[in-house]
Design a protein around this motif. Structure first.
Motif, PDB file in Angstrom:
ATOM      1  N   ASP A  52      38.561  40.672  44.901  1.00  0.00           N
ATOM      2  CA  ASP A  52      38.858  40.237  43.535  1.00  0.00           C
ATOM      3  C   ASP A  52      40.348  40.081  43.283  1.00  0.00           C
ATOM      4  OD1 ASP A  52      39.764  42.838  43.359  1.00  0.00           O
ATOM      5  OD2 ASP A  52      38.260  43.502  41.936  1.00  0.00           O
ATOM      6  N   TRP A  53      41.167  40.444  44.243  1.00  0.00           N
ATOM      7  CA  TRP A  53      42.617  40.293  44.106  1.00  0.00           C
ATOM      8  C   TRP A  53      43.084  38.867  44.367  1.00  0.00           C
ATOM      9  CZ3 TRP A  53      43.989  38.912  49.039  1.00  0.00           C
ATOM     10  CH2 TRP A  53      43.134  39.349  50.057  1.00  0.00           C
ATOM     11  N   ILE A  54      42.164  37.992  44.760  1.00  0.00           N
ATOM     12  CA  ILE A  54      42.486  36.573  44.902  1.00  0.00           C
ATOM     13  C   ILE A  54      42.023  35.846  43.643  1.00  0.00           C
ATOM     14  CG2 ILE A  54      42.006  34.444  46.154  1.00  0.00           C
ATOM     15  CD1 ILE A  54      41.781  35.985  48.683  1.00  0.00           C
ATOM     16  N   ARG A  55      42.917  35.109  43.017  1.00  0.00           N
ATOM     17  CA  ARG A  55      42.582  34.285  41.859  1.00  0.00           C
ATOM     18  C   ARG A  55      42.172  32.916  42.366  1.00  0.00           C
ATOM     19  NH1 ARG A  55      41.020  37.302  38.374  1.00  0.00           N
ATOM     20  NH2 ARG A  55      40.586  38.398  40.299  1.00  0.00           N
ATOM     21  N   MET A  56      40.953  32.464  42.019  1.00  0.00           N
ATOM     22  CA  MET A  56      40.414  31.267  42.647  1.00  0.00           C
ATOM     23  C   MET A  56      40.273  30.060  41.727  1.00  0.00           C
ATOM     24  SD  MET A  56      37.636  32.721  45.311  1.00  0.00           S
ATOM     25  CE  MET A  56      38.121  33.851  46.594  1.00  0.00           C
ATOM     26  N   GLU A  91      48.796  41.912  42.973  1.00  0.00           N
ATOM     27  CA  GLU A  91      49.068  43.224  43.535  1.00  0.00           C
ATOM     28  C   GLU A  91      48.034  44.238  43.055  1.00  0.00           C
ATOM     29  OE1 GLU A  91      51.298  44.065  45.779  1.00  0.00           O
ATOM     30  OE2 GLU A  91      51.985  41.986  45.914  1.00  0.00           O
ATOM     31  N   ARG A  92      47.793  45.242  43.859  1.00  0.00           N
ATOM     32  CA  ARG A  92      46.908  46.338  43.495  1.00  0.00           C
ATOM     33  C   ARG A  92      47.627  47.660  43.772  1.00  0.00           C
ATOM     34  NH1 ARG A  92      44.621  42.978  41.035  1.00  0.00           N
ATOM     35  NH2 ARG A  92      42.420  42.357  41.136  1.00  0.00           N
ATOM     36  N   GLY A  94      48.756  50.864  45.261  1.00  0.00           N
ATOM     37  CA  GLY A  94      48.634  51.358  46.623  1.00  0.00           C
ATOM     38  C   GLY A  94      48.549  50.278  47.663  1.00  0.00           C
ATOM     39  N   GLY A  95      48.556  49.012  47.236  1.00  0.00           N
ATOM     40  CA  GLY A  95      48.442  47.902  48.179  1.00  0.00           C
ATOM     41  C   GLY A  95      47.011  47.398  48.270  1.00  0.00           C
ATOM     42  N   ILE A  96      46.876  46.139  48.685  1.00  0.00           N
ATOM     43  CA  ILE A  96      45.560  45.501  48.695  1.00  0.00           C
ATOM     44  C   ILE A  96      44.615  46.161  49.696  1.00  0.00           C
ATOM     45  CG2 ILE A  96      44.364  43.366  49.323  1.00  0.00           C
ATOM     46  CD1 ILE A  96      46.659  41.839  47.990  1.00  0.00           C
ATOM     47  N   ALA A  97      45.099  46.498  50.890  1.00  0.00           N
ATOM     48  CA  ALA A  97      44.228  47.096  51.909  1.00  0.00           C
ATOM     49  C   ALA A  97      43.679  48.438  51.433  1.00  0.00           C
ATOM     50  CB  ALA A  97      44.990  47.263  53.220  1.00  0.00           C
ATOM     51  N   ALA A  98      44.549  49.280  50.865  1.00  0.00           N
ATOM     52  CA  ALA A  98      44.091  50.584  50.376  1.00  0.00           C
ATOM     53  C   ALA A  98      43.135  50.427  49.212  1.00  0.00           C
ATOM     54  CB  ALA A  98      45.299  51.432  49.959  1.00  0.00           C
ATOM     55  N   TYR A  99      43.393  49.445  48.367  1.00  0.00           N
ATOM     56  CA  TYR A  99      42.507  49.175  47.231  1.00  0.00           C
ATOM     57  C   TYR A  99      41.108  48.784  47.707  1.00  0.00           C
ATOM     58  CZ  TYR A  99      40.515  46.271  43.483  1.00  0.00           C
ATOM     59  OH  TYR A  99      39.672  45.696  42.559  1.00  0.00           O
ATOM     60  N   CYS A 100      41.033  47.872  48.665  1.00  0.00           N
ATOM     61  CA  CYS A 100      39.727  47.449  49.187  1.00  0.00           C
ATOM     62  C   CYS A 100      39.001  48.622  49.837  1.00  0.00           C
ATOM     63  CB  CYS A 100      39.901  46.303  50.181  1.00  0.00           C
ATOM     64  SG  CYS A 100      40.401  44.742  49.432  1.00  0.00           S
ATOM     65  N   ALA A 139      38.153  46.142  28.997  1.00  0.00           N
ATOM     66  CA  ALA A 139      38.652  47.118  29.962  1.00  0.00           C
ATOM     67  C   ALA A 139      39.340  46.406  31.125  1.00  0.00           C
ATOM     68  CB  ALA A 139      37.509  47.970  30.499  1.00  0.00           C
ATOM     69  N   PRO A 140      40.268  47.073  31.821  1.00  0.00           N
ATOM     70  CA  PRO A 140      40.881  46.477  33.014  1.00  0.00           C
ATOM     71  C   PRO A 140      39.817  46.150  34.067  1.00  0.00           C
ATOM     72  CG  PRO A 140      42.076  48.445  32.335  1.00  0.00           C
ATOM     73  CD  PRO A 140      40.815  48.409  31.522  1.00  0.00           C
ATOM     74  N   TYR A 141      39.908  44.978  34.637  1.00  0.00           N
ATOM     75  CA  TYR A 141      38.975  44.547  35.685  1.00  0.00           C
ATOM     76  C   TYR A 141      37.521  44.552  35.220  1.00  0.00           C
ATOM     77  CZ  TYR A 141      43.187  45.880  38.258  1.00  0.00           C
ATOM     78  OH  TYR A 141      44.483  46.023  38.672  1.00  0.00           O
ATOM     79  N   ALA A 142      37.300  44.282  33.934  1.00  0.00           N
ATOM     80  CA  ALA A 142      35.940  44.335  33.399  1.00  0.00           C
ATOM     81  C   ALA A 142      35.005  43.336  34.067  1.00  0.00           C
ATOM     82  CB  ALA A 142      35.964  44.079  31.886  1.00  0.00           C
ATOM     83  N   HIS A 143      35.552  42.237  34.586  1.00  0.00           N
ATOM     84  CA  HIS A 143      34.726  41.203  35.212  1.00  0.00           C
ATOM     85  C   HIS A 143      34.628  41.377  36.726  1.00  0.00           C
ATOM     86  CE1 HIS A 143      34.354  38.689  31.574  1.00  0.00           C
ATOM     87  NE2 HIS A 143      35.573  39.124  31.289  1.00  0.00           N
ATOM     88  N   GLU A 144      35.127  42.488  37.235  1.00  0.00           N
ATOM     89  CA  GLU A 144      35.151  42.708  38.682  1.00  0.00           C
ATOM     90  C   GLU A 144      34.380  43.971  39.055  1.00  0.00           C
ATOM     91  OE1 GLU A 144      36.242  40.281  40.183  1.00  0.00           O
ATOM     92  OE2 GLU A 144      37.584  39.331  38.738  1.00  0.00           O
TER      93      GLU A 144
END
Length: 214
Positions: A52-56, A91-92, A94-100, A139-144
């Motif tokens: 979800d960190w990619i905007r498409m 950005e996420r 802690g970084g994208i890898a840690a977030y995933c 809420a933050p990231y409500a659609h994710e």
């Protein structure tokens, strides 16, 4: 930003209509390319909710371009041979890898006893999700999926994406279904899931509407 370049196995040709201006022809070509390939990007987002960190979408700042064998001003046809996507990445913490990793670890943490039928497993997964999540539109990231699994607040597509991750972690075929719902006499955007049962048939499950306490 992430760049993706694709050479089409079969070029797409668009023909200029009678009386159509060059500007209108170029605009129609761009719309047709977008209408053809945007669904592929949407499918990627629904099949892999953890990215979800990619905007498409263009409204999110991503863009696409294409290469033609004949430019619109020099021919009545334009044949598209290559597509380039430029996707915006967010950005996420802690970084994208840690977030995933954190998102997938949370999805895998639902404790399901061994030996259950798929039906009973799905009931437990739905219960675990509904106990974790409250319905919240701002809420933050409500659609994710992260809104549901990491922050405990989401709307329908957040529920549906999170439920897909739960099913993926339990080897249950599941897809996210975007569409429309009718409620209180009006139509509104909605999202739910289809899951495949042991008999090979697909059944709908709506974790948002099943969350009576949400």
């Amino acid at each position: 930003e992430a760049d993706i370049r694709i050479t089409l196995p079969q070029p797409v040709t668009v023909t200029k209509e009678e009386g159509e201006s060059e500007d209108d022809f170029a605009a129609r070509l761009a719309r047709q390319i977008l209408e053809t390939f945007q669904p592929a990007l949407d499918a990627l987002a629904y099949d892999h909710p953890e990215i979800d960190w990619i905007r498409m979408g263009e409204e999110d700042g991503s863009a696409f371009s294409y290469t033609t064998t004949h430019l619109p001003f020099s021919s009545d046809t334009a044949t598209v041979t290559k597509i380039s996507f430029r996707l915006k990445c967010e950005e996420r913490d802690g970084g994208i890898a840690a977030y995933c990793d954190r998102l997938l670890e949370t999805a895998a943490s639902a404790s399901i006893p061994d030996g259950l039928s798929r039906y009973d497993t799905l009931l437990l997964l739905q219960q675990a999700l509904c106990e974790r999540v409250s319905y919240c539109t701002d809420a933050p990231y409500a659609h994710e999926a992260a809104g549901a699994l990491l922050y405990g607040q989401a709307v329908c597509d957040g529920y549906a994406k999170a439920f897909k991750l739960l099913c993926d972690e339990n080897d249950i075929p599941c897809i996210v279904v975007p569409g429309k719902a009718f409620q209180y006499g009006s139509e509104e955007p909605h999202a739910w899931n289809y899951v495949q049962m042991e008999n090979g048939l697909w059944y709908a499950i709506d974790t948002t509407w099943n969350d009576r306490e949400g």
